[in-house]
Design a protein around this motif. Structure first.
Motif, PDB file in Angstrom:
ATOM      1  N   GLU A  31      -4.473  10.110   2.477  1.00  0.00           N
ATOM      2  CA  GLU A  31      -3.758   9.190   1.515  1.00  0.00           C
ATOM      3  C   GLU A  31      -3.889   9.926   0.045  1.00  0.00           C
ATOM      4  OE1 GLU A  31      -4.415   4.826   3.498  1.00  0.00           O
ATOM      5  OE2 GLU A  31      -5.718   5.520   1.597  1.00  0.00           O
ATOM      6  N   ILE A  32      -5.311  10.339  -0.327  1.00  0.00           N
ATOM      7  CA  ILE A  32      -5.477  11.101  -1.575  1.00  0.00           C
ATOM      8  C   ILE A  32      -4.393  12.320  -1.612  1.00  0.00           C
ATOM      9  CG2 ILE A  32      -6.937  12.675  -2.937  1.00  0.00           C
ATOM     10  CD1 ILE A  32      -9.197  10.786  -1.768  1.00  0.00           C
TER      11      ILE A  32
ATOM     12  N   ALA B  51       7.006   3.014  -8.958  1.00  0.00           N
ATOM     13  CA  ALA B  51       6.560   3.178  -7.657  1.00  0.00           C
ATOM     14  C   ALA B  51       5.266   3.635  -7.569  1.00  0.00           C
ATOM     15  CB  ALA B  51       7.378   4.109  -6.950  1.00  0.00           C
ATOM     16  N   PHE B  52       4.706   4.369  -8.306  1.00  0.00           N
ATOM     17  CA  PHE B  52       3.415   5.015  -8.498  1.00  0.00           C
ATOM     18  C   PHE B  52       2.388   3.813  -8.580  1.00  0.00           C
ATOM     19  CE2 PHE B  52      -0.161   7.951  -8.694  1.00  0.00           C
ATOM     20  CZ  PHE B  52       0.380   8.929  -8.098  1.00  0.00           C
ATOM     21  N   ARG B  53       2.561   2.623  -9.495  1.00  0.00           N
ATOM     22  CA  ARG B  53       1.760   1.481  -9.455  1.00  0.00           C
ATOM     23  C   ARG B  53       1.622   0.890  -8.172  1.00  0.00           C
ATOM     24  NH1 ARG B  53       4.650   0.946 -14.538  1.00  0.00           N
ATOM     25  NH2 ARG B  53       6.135  -0.415 -13.684  1.00  0.00           N
ATOM     26  N   ASP B  54       2.769   0.938  -7.410  1.00  0.00           N
ATOM     27  CA  ASP B  54       2.620  -0.012  -6.131  1.00  0.00           C
ATOM     28  C   ASP B  54       1.689   0.737  -5.311  1.00  0.00           C
ATOM     29  OD1 ASP B  54       4.271  -1.832  -7.041  1.00  0.00           O
ATOM     30  OD2 ASP B  54       6.183  -0.953  -6.404  1.00  0.00           O
TER      31      ASP B  54
ATOM     32  N   SER C  62      -5.574   1.325  -2.714  1.00  0.00           N
ATOM     33  CA  SER C  62      -6.675   0.854  -2.804  1.00  0.00           C
ATOM     34  C   SER C  62      -7.204  -0.110  -2.069  1.00  0.00           C
ATOM     35  CB  SER C  62      -6.727   0.207  -4.344  1.00  0.00           C
ATOM     36  OG  SER C  62      -6.610   1.197  -5.353  1.00  0.00           O
ATOM     37  N   ARG C  63      -6.056  -1.046  -1.678  1.00  0.00           N
ATOM     38  CA  ARG C  63      -6.310  -2.109  -0.599  1.00  0.00           C
ATOM     39  C   ARG C  63      -6.585  -1.461   0.779  1.00  0.00           C
ATOM     40  NH1 ARG C  63      -1.601  -3.819  -0.746  1.00  0.00           N
ATOM     41  NH2 ARG C  63      -1.765  -4.975  -2.472  1.00  0.00           N
ATOM     42  N   SER C  64      -5.838  -0.421   1.172  1.00  0.00           N
ATOM     43  CA  SER C  64      -6.068   0.636   2.264  1.00  0.00           C
ATOM     44  C   SER C  64      -7.491   0.974   2.519  1.00  0.00           C
ATOM     45  CB  SER C  64      -5.172   1.591   2.469  1.00  0.00           C
ATOM     46  OG  SER C  64      -5.301   2.409   3.757  1.00  0.00           O
ATOM     47  N   HIS C  65      -7.971   1.507   1.392  1.00  0.00           N
ATOM     48  CA  HIS C  65      -9.512   1.931   1.268  1.00  0.00           C
ATOM     49  C   HIS C  65     -10.319   0.882   1.462  1.00  0.00           C
ATOM     50  CE1 HIS C  65     -13.244   4.053   0.034  1.00  0.00           C
ATOM     51  NE2 HIS C  65     -13.420   3.166  -0.696  1.00  0.00           N
ATOM     52  N   LEU C  66     -10.291  -0.330   0.922  1.00  0.00           N
ATOM     53  CA  LEU C  66     -11.274  -1.293   1.052  1.00  0.00           C
ATOM     54  C   LEU C  66     -10.916  -2.070   2.248  1.00  0.00           C
ATOM     55  CD1 LEU C  66     -10.223  -3.205  -2.591  1.00  0.00           C
ATOM     56  CD2 LEU C  66     -12.547  -2.024  -1.702  1.00  0.00           C
ATOM     57  N   GLN C  67      -9.894  -1.890   3.090  1.00  0.00           N
ATOM     58  CA  GLN C  67     -10.022  -2.516   4.483  1.00  0.00           C
ATOM     59  C   GLN C  67     -10.800  -1.410   5.173  1.00  0.00           C
ATOM     60  OE1 GLN C  67      -5.773  -2.349   5.307  1.00  0.00           O
ATOM     61  NE2 GLN C  67      -5.476  -4.340   4.261  1.00  0.00           N
ATOM     62  N   ARG C  68     -10.949  -0.195   4.925  1.00  0.00           N
ATOM     63  CA  ARG C  68     -11.628   0.771   5.755  1.00  0.00           C
ATOM     64  C   ARG C  68     -13.118   0.305   5.424  1.00  0.00           C
ATOM     65  NH1 ARG C  68      -7.591   4.090   4.544  1.00  0.00           N
ATOM     66  NH2 ARG C  68      -8.676   5.074   2.675  1.00  0.00           N
TER      67      ARG C  68
ATOM     68  N   HIS D 196     -13.758   7.322  -4.492  1.00  0.00           N
ATOM     69  CA  HIS D 196     -12.566   7.298  -4.109  1.00  0.00           C
ATOM     70  C   HIS D 196     -11.497   6.314  -4.934  1.00  0.00           C
ATOM     71  CE1 HIS D 196      -9.550   7.449  -0.293  1.00  0.00           C
ATOM     72  NE2 HIS D 196      -9.218   6.365  -1.109  1.00  0.00           N
ATOM     73  N   LEU D 197     -11.948   5.252  -5.243  1.00  0.00           N
ATOM     74  CA  LEU D 197     -11.378   4.248  -6.196  1.00  0.00           C
ATOM     75  C   LEU D 197     -11.186   4.799  -7.478  1.00  0.00           C
ATOM     76  CD1 LEU D 197     -13.121   0.893  -4.933  1.00  0.00           C
ATOM     77  CD2 LEU D 197     -10.806   1.688  -4.433  1.00  0.00           C
TER      78      LEU D 197
END
Length: 558
Positions: A444-445, A480-483, A489-495, A510-511
């Motif tokens: 993702e990064i 689009a970058f804001r989205d 961020s949401r994907s990382h927090l899920q991990r 990461h955040l």
């Protein structure tokens, strides 16, 4: 042994406090200080005063020497006015010794208290950096108090008295010992105050202490020369001239120490006050003696260090031709070409950043931070070049172009600082602990990084061509970058929630990294604003466009 350790820790704290003040001042006022030094060369007296003022702020003549040497290396300042600045820098350091020789123990806790509140409350902002400066000043006053306390038993010890009793014979030898001690502790301020303490306790005579102070001045000049040893030939001439001037002053002052002691006794007989007054007298007298002779001294330095730049030629401005300043349109074109070189260096920093994040390569991380120094140098050169263009000769179009160039220059310099900050955080939070991102997180990064690089290139293209469709595409990418940031961020927090070890260990970095990449993208996309404003498509910083066109532009960007 414990007393000696307390003394050494006090000196270390003093050096650290000085470094904190220097870094804080340069971060808040760095560009302004560089501007003051670069433009105060109309006459020697103005250059001298600029050196006094800047060194009084950064608390280090070595820091001033590094800045001035970089300017000379870039051809922005001649060696002669740079030497006048250094004479002022030496006087500025002596004035700060006068200030810190006073009893400021009451001030230390107040400065540290206020500084910590400002630094923690507004970290990263201008107020936060001012708080950092206050913390540094508080640490300096605290360190001086610790040194004073630690030296009391030290100077009274029989062994110390025997050791320093050997410094009562040859003034030249005493001076050399003082120079060596100053190089070791990297602080002439600490050395001069320590000499004052020795004289005040009667461990050494006033005569010997004054010889040690001469050595402190000589050692400071050697330290400055060592700090610029990696510079090109013109840059090294500044610190060489500074060292030669101090050496000349020491040679003249050595046989006059007795006369100087008698003169200072008329002002006050307190030993410590006599020592700090001698330090100030020496530097003021040296400035008066050599301020009118900086040109011959510069020629001597050029004879000793002949040749042109021997450093990295790729960071020397290539397109900023002074002869074009009389033709504003041509000068603006030259500045625009130089800005693109900054863009290339920023892109290189971005490429290195991704490699560092993947491989934990510490050497590459340090090399990338050094590239930011090159970005800063080019930024300064372009900014000073633009200020020399007569704004009265600019028509409306050229005036707008001038603003676009300076805005992009500032944004790219800020981008370099952001990347350097990410590199430093990566070194502290990831490389130092040998951590790794999760496979999904790294992917993702890398995706986000690739879009930032693409938008940097697109932004530079918009800057060159002024193409409206590209500007619209760039603004759509920003939205689009804001989205994308929210999704990643949401994907990382899920991990993190499912206990992915790598994600938990690197969560903070990461955040922060995602947030910094978004800021970088915003800086690069801001190139579109002037184009959209000219087309009447900006309304209160928002682009007037059909949502379907926006989606199409984003799809095209991808």
């Amino acid at each position: 042994m414990g007393v000696l350790l307390h003394l050494l820790s006090g000196v270390a704290l003093l050096i650290w406090g000085t470094n904190i003040v220097k870094v804080g001042i340069l971060r808040v006022y760095g560009a302004n200080l560089r501007h003051v030094l670069s433009v105060s060369v109309s006459n020697r007296f103005a250059a001298f005063l600029a050196g006094v003022g800047v060194t009084g702020l950064v608390q280090s003549s070595n820091a001033t020497a590094v800045i001035v040497s970089s300017f000379v290396g870039q051809g922005l300042i001649a060696v002669a006015p740079a030497l006048a600045i250094m004479l002022g820098a030496n006087v500025g350091t002596a004035l700060m010794v006068q200030v810190f020789s006073l009893d400021l123990s009451w001030l230390s806790p107040l400065l540290i208290f206020i500084g910590v509140i400002l630094h923690l409350s507004w970290k990263g902002s201008k107020a936060g950096h001012v708080g950092r400066v206050l913390i540094g000043l508080g640490l300096i006053t605290l360190a001086l108090e610790l040194i004073s306390i630690a030296t009391r038993p030290v100077v009274q010890a029989a062994g110390v008295k025997v050791l320093f009793s050997t410094l009562t014979g040859d003034a030249a030898l005493d001076m050399l010992i003082g120079a060596v001690l100053t190089i070791l502790c990297y602080s002439s301020l600490a050395m001069v105050l320590f000499c004052g303490a020795l004289a005040s306790a009667g461990v050494v005579s006033i005569h010997v202490a004054m010889a040690l102070v001469l050595g402190a001045n000589l050692g400071s000049g050697i330290s400055a020369l060592m700090s610029t040893s990696g510079n090109n030939q013109p840059g090294k001439r500044v610190t060489l001239g500074n060292l030669l001037s101090r050496l000349l002053g020491c040679v003249i002052a050595l046989p006059l120490l007795t006369k100087a002691e008698e003169l200072l006794a008329l002002v006050g007989s307190e030993p410590q006050r006599m020592i700090v007054n001698f330090h100030l007298l020496f530097n003021v007298a040296l400035a008066l003696l050599l301020l009118g002779a900086t040109a011959p001294l510069a020629r001597l330095c050029e004879a000793i260090l002949p040749g042109r730049n021997t450093g990295d030629s790729q960071v020397t401005p290539r397109h900023l031709d002074p002869a074009a300043l009389s033709t504003p349109t041509l000068a603006l074109s030259n500045a625009a070409r130089e800005v693109l070189r900054i863009g290339d260096r920023v892109e290189q920093m971005l490429d290195n950043l991704l490699r560092v994040l993947r491989t934990n390569d510490l050497k590459l991380a340090n090399a990338t931070c050094r590239i930011d120094n090159e970005v800063d140098d080019l930024y300064t050169a372009i900014k000073l070049y633009l200020t020399q263009i007569s704004t009265e000769a600019l028509d409306e179009h050229d005036g707008e172009r001038w603003t676009e160039i300076i805005s992009l220059t500032i944004n790219l310099e800020h981008a370099g600082d952001l990347i350097e900050r990410v590199i430093v955080d990566t070194k502290e939070k990831k490389i130092a602990h040998n951590l790794s991102f999760s496979e999904a997180g790294m992917q993702e990064i890398a995706e986000m990084h690739a879009r930032v690089v693409a938008n940097l290139r697109l932004g530079l293209s918009v800057f060159l061509t002024g193409d409206l469709r590209s500007a619209q595409q760039l603004m759509a990418e920003k939205a689009a970058f804001r989205d994308l940031e929210r999704d990643l961020s949401r994907s990382h927090l899920q991990r993190v929630a499912v206990q992915t070890v790598e994600s938990i260990e690197t969560s903070s970095l990461h955040l922060d990294l995602i947030a910094e990449l978004k800021r970088l993208n915003s800086l690069f996309c801001s190139t579109a604003y002037p184009v959209l404003e000219r087309a009447g498509m900006m309304n209160r910083s928002r682009m007037k466009e059909d949502p379907e066109e926006k989606v199409a532009a984003v799809a095209g960007a991808r």
